[in-house]
Design a protein around this motif. Structure first.
Motif, PDB file in Angstrom:
ATOM      1  N   LYS A  81       0.823  -1.201   0.000  1.00  0.00           N
ATOM      2  CA  LYS A  81       0.000   0.000   0.000  1.00  0.00           C
ATOM      3  C   LYS A  81       0.865   1.262   0.000  1.00  0.00           C
ATOM      4  O   LYS A  81       1.791   1.377   0.800  1.00  0.00           O
ATOM      5  CB  LYS A  81      -0.875  -0.029   1.265  1.00  0.00           C
ATOM      6  CG  LYS A  81      -2.080   0.854   1.181  1.00  0.00           C
ATOM      7  CD  LYS A  81      -3.045   0.517   2.311  1.00  0.00           C
ATOM      8  CE  LYS A  81      -4.256   1.435   2.246  1.00  0.00           C
ATOM      9  NZ  LYS A  81      -5.237   1.147   3.276  1.00  0.00           N
ATOM     10  N   CYS A  82       0.545   2.182  -0.896  1.00  0.00           N
ATOM     11  CA  CYS A  82       1.262   3.468  -0.947  1.00  0.00           C
ATOM     12  C   CYS A  82       0.948   4.254   0.319  1.00  0.00           C
ATOM     13  O   CYS A  82      -0.211   4.428   0.675  1.00  0.00           O
ATOM     14  CB  CYS A  82       0.834   4.265  -2.180  1.00  0.00           C
ATOM     15  SG  CYS A  82       1.460   5.960  -2.186  1.00  0.00           S
ATOM     16  N   LEU A  83       1.987   4.729   0.988  1.00  0.00           N
ATOM     17  CA  LEU A  83       1.790   5.458   2.242  1.00  0.00           C
ATOM     18  C   LEU A  83       1.261   6.867   1.993  1.00  0.00           C
ATOM     19  O   LEU A  83       0.732   7.502   2.897  1.00  0.00           O
ATOM     20  CB  LEU A  83       3.109   5.537   3.018  1.00  0.00           C
ATOM     21  CG  LEU A  83       3.671   4.189   3.473  1.00  0.00           C
ATOM     22  CD1 LEU A  83       5.031   4.374   4.127  1.00  0.00           C
ATOM     23  CD2 LEU A  83       2.705   3.483   4.420  1.00  0.00           C
ATOM     24  N   ILE A  84       1.419   7.334   0.766  1.00  0.00           N
ATOM     25  CA  ILE A  84       1.022   8.712   0.465  1.00  0.00           C
ATOM     26  C   ILE A  84      -0.458   8.787   0.082  1.00  0.00           C
ATOM     27  O   ILE A  84      -1.206   9.592   0.610  1.00  0.00           O
ATOM     28  CB  ILE A  84       1.915   9.304  -0.643  1.00  0.00           C
ATOM     29  CG1 ILE A  84       3.364   9.364  -0.120  1.00  0.00           C
ATOM     30  CG2 ILE A  84       1.428  10.695  -1.056  1.00  0.00           C
ATOM     31  CD1 ILE A  84       4.418   9.497  -1.195  1.00  0.00           C
ATOM     32  N   CYS A  85      -0.891   7.920  -0.837  1.00  0.00           N
ATOM     33  CA  CYS A  85      -2.277   8.038  -1.308  1.00  0.00           C
ATOM     34  C   CYS A  85      -3.120   6.794  -1.037  1.00  0.00           C
ATOM     35  O   CYS A  85      -4.321   6.808  -1.257  1.00  0.00           O
ATOM     36  CB  CYS A  85      -2.308   8.377  -2.798  1.00  0.00           C
ATOM     37  SG  CYS A  85      -1.866   6.994  -3.859  1.00  0.00           S
ATOM     38  N   GLY A  86      -2.499   5.710  -0.583  1.00  0.00           N
ATOM     39  CA  GLY A  86      -3.292   4.528  -0.250  1.00  0.00           C
ATOM     40  C   GLY A  86      -3.544   3.595  -1.414  1.00  0.00           C
ATOM     41  O   GLY A  86      -4.234   2.592  -1.267  1.00  0.00           O
ATOM     42  N   ALA A  87      -3.001   3.912  -2.604  1.00  0.00           N
ATOM     43  CA  ALA A  87      -3.161   3.017  -3.749  1.00  0.00           C
ATOM     44  C   ALA A  87      -2.535   1.659  -3.412  1.00  0.00           C
ATOM     45  O   ALA A  87      -1.550   1.582  -2.686  1.00  0.00           O
ATOM     46  CB  ALA A  87      -2.508   3.620  -4.986  1.00  0.00           C
ATOM     47  N   ARG A  88      -3.115   0.588  -3.954  1.00  0.00           N
ATOM     48  CA  ARG A  88      -2.677  -0.756  -3.575  1.00  0.00           C
ATOM     49  C   ARG A  88      -2.056  -1.514  -4.742  1.00  0.00           C
ATOM     50  O   ARG A  88      -2.499  -1.409  -5.867  1.00  0.00           O
ATOM     51  CB  ARG A  88      -3.856  -1.524  -2.999  1.00  0.00           C
ATOM     52  CG  ARG A  88      -4.303  -0.919  -1.679  1.00  0.00           C
ATOM     53  CD  ARG A  88      -5.605  -1.478  -1.242  1.00  0.00           C
ATOM     54  NE  ARG A  88      -5.481  -2.906  -1.026  1.00  0.00           N
ATOM     55  CZ  ARG A  88      -6.474  -3.664  -0.601  1.00  0.00           C
ATOM     56  NH1 ARG A  88      -7.651  -3.142  -0.393  1.00  0.00           N
ATOM     57  NH2 ARG A  88      -6.303  -4.947  -0.402  1.00  0.00           N
ATOM     58  N   ILE A  97       7.424   1.939  -8.025  1.00  0.00           N
ATOM     59  CA  ILE A  97       7.268   2.695  -9.277  1.00  0.00           C
ATOM     60  C   ILE A  97       6.187   3.758  -9.089  1.00  0.00           C
ATOM     61  O   ILE A  97       6.359   4.922  -9.445  1.00  0.00           O
ATOM     62  CB  ILE A  97       6.908   1.747 -10.451  1.00  0.00           C
ATOM     63  CG1 ILE A  97       8.104   0.857 -10.771  1.00  0.00           C
ATOM     64  CG2 ILE A  97       6.461   2.540 -11.678  1.00  0.00           C
ATOM     65  CD1 ILE A  97       7.783  -0.295 -11.707  1.00  0.00           C
ATOM     66  N   HIS A  98       5.092   3.333  -8.493  1.00  0.00           N
ATOM     67  CA  HIS A  98       3.996   4.275  -8.248  1.00  0.00           C
ATOM     68  C   HIS A  98       4.447   5.418  -7.334  1.00  0.00           C
ATOM     69  O   HIS A  98       4.158   6.583  -7.599  1.00  0.00           O
ATOM     70  CB  HIS A  98       2.814   3.521  -7.623  1.00  0.00           C
ATOM     71  CG  HIS A  98       1.836   4.422  -6.939  1.00  0.00           C
ATOM     72  ND1 HIS A  98       0.788   5.017  -7.608  1.00  0.00           N
ATOM     73  CD2 HIS A  98       1.762   4.850  -5.651  1.00  0.00           C
ATOM     74  CE1 HIS A  98       0.110   5.769  -6.758  1.00  0.00           C
ATOM     75  NE2 HIS A  98       0.680   5.695  -5.572  1.00  0.00           N
ATOM     76  N   GLU A  99       5.152   5.081  -6.272  1.00  0.00           N
ATOM     77  CA  GLU A  99       5.545   6.115  -5.304  1.00  0.00           C
ATOM     78  C   GLU A  99       6.515   7.118  -5.914  1.00  0.00           C
ATOM     79  O   GLU A  99       6.537   8.275  -5.480  1.00  0.00           O
ATOM     80  CB  GLU A  99       6.152   5.464  -4.048  1.00  0.00           C
ATOM     81  CG  GLU A  99       5.071   4.908  -3.136  1.00  0.00           C
ATOM     82  CD  GLU A  99       5.610   4.238  -1.890  1.00  0.00           C
ATOM     83  OE1 GLU A  99       4.839   4.043  -0.950  1.00  0.00           O
ATOM     84  OE2 GLU A  99       6.821   3.885  -1.868  1.00  0.00           O
ATOM     85  N   TRP A 101       6.179   8.430  -8.663  1.00  0.00           N
ATOM     86  CA  TRP A 101       5.371   9.453  -9.332  1.00  0.00           C
ATOM     87  C   TRP A 101       5.001  10.579  -8.380  1.00  0.00           C
ATOM     88  O   TRP A 101       4.677  11.669  -8.816  1.00  0.00           O
ATOM     89  CB  TRP A 101       4.086   8.835  -9.903  1.00  0.00           C
ATOM     90  CG  TRP A 101       4.314   7.750 -10.908  1.00  0.00           C
ATOM     91  CD1 TRP A 101       5.478   7.458 -11.543  1.00  0.00           C
ATOM     92  CD2 TRP A 101       3.344   6.829 -11.389  1.00  0.00           C
ATOM     93  NE1 TRP A 101       5.286   6.390 -12.389  1.00  0.00           N
ATOM     94  CE2 TRP A 101       3.995   5.990 -12.319  1.00  0.00           C
ATOM     95  CE3 TRP A 101       1.979   6.639 -11.125  1.00  0.00           C
ATOM     96  CZ2 TRP A 101       3.332   4.959 -12.975  1.00  0.00           C
ATOM     97  CZ3 TRP A 101       1.319   5.613 -11.778  1.00  0.00           C
ATOM     98  CH2 TRP A 101       1.986   4.789 -12.698  1.00  0.00           C
ATOM     99  N   HIS A 102       4.984  10.291  -7.102  1.00  0.00           N
ATOM    100  CA  HIS A 102       4.632  11.333  -6.132  1.00  0.00           C
ATOM    101  C   HIS A 102       5.763  12.334  -5.961  1.00  0.00           C
ATOM    102  O   HIS A 102       5.535  13.443  -5.522  1.00  0.00           O
ATOM    103  CB  HIS A 102       4.346  10.707  -4.750  1.00  0.00           C
ATOM    104  CG  HIS A 102       3.023  10.016  -4.679  1.00  0.00           C
ATOM    105  ND1 HIS A 102       1.825  10.652  -4.889  1.00  0.00           N
ATOM    106  CD2 HIS A 102       2.711   8.726  -4.391  1.00  0.00           C
ATOM    107  CE1 HIS A 102       0.831   9.770  -4.750  1.00  0.00           C
ATOM    108  NE2 HIS A 102       1.330   8.602  -4.450  1.00  0.00           N
ATOM    109  N   ARG A 103       6.980  11.887  -6.296  1.00  0.00           N
ATOM    110  CA  ARG A 103       8.133  12.758  -6.077  1.00  0.00           C
ATOM    111  C   ARG A 103       8.345  13.674  -7.281  1.00  0.00           C
ATOM    112  O   ARG A 103       8.279  13.209  -8.410  1.00  0.00           O
ATOM    113  CB  ARG A 103       9.397  11.926  -5.827  1.00  0.00           C
ATOM    114  CG  ARG A 103       9.329  11.192  -4.490  1.00  0.00           C
ATOM    115  CD  ARG A 103      10.608  10.420  -4.240  1.00  0.00           C
ATOM    116  NE  ARG A 103      10.297   9.178  -3.525  1.00  0.00           N
ATOM    117  CZ  ARG A 103      10.466   7.953  -4.000  1.00  0.00           C
ATOM    118  NH1 ARG A 103      10.996   7.769  -5.193  1.00  0.00           N
ATOM    119  NH2 ARG A 103      10.142   6.900  -3.288  1.00  0.00           N
TER     120      ARG A 103
END
Ligand SMILES: [Zn+2]
Length: 104
Positions: A81-88, A97-99, A101-103
């Protein structure tokens, strides 16, 4: 039912839309998956191609799954689970890879 509860069809549709009222067994659409898992449309498509998302329970042109199909066969695999947005995600790599994108 609408008459017994004294709700207009419009009111019932509004309640369903706002998730106050759920008709069972409920169906999950690709759009539902997007908001529920925090995925983009492209991610849902890719996950379907990869076989991560089970084959739709629907027949014909529309695509949907029974709630139980998603709850039993997809969600237990999405343990990252992404700690920033909760995406799983299924894997640490997918989440990483998803995380990224937050940076900025
Ligand atoms: Zn995220």
């Amino acid at each position: 039912m609408a008459e017994a509860l004294e709700w207009s069809p419009t009111r019932i549709r509004q309640l369903i839309r706002e998730k106050h009222l759920v008709l069972e067994p409920s169906r999950v659409t690709p759009t539902d998956l997007e908001s529920r898992l925090g995925w983009s449309r492209a991610q849902v498509k890719t996950a379907r191609k990869q076989g991560l998302v089970p084959a739709p329970d629907s027949e014909g042109w529309s695509i949907w799954w029974w709630e139980s199909t998603i709850a039993e066969r997809l969600e237990p695999r999405l343990i990252e689970k992404c700690l920033i947005c909760g995406a799983r995600f299924e894997t640490v790599r997918g989440r990483a890879i998803h995380e990224s994108w937050h940076r900025p």
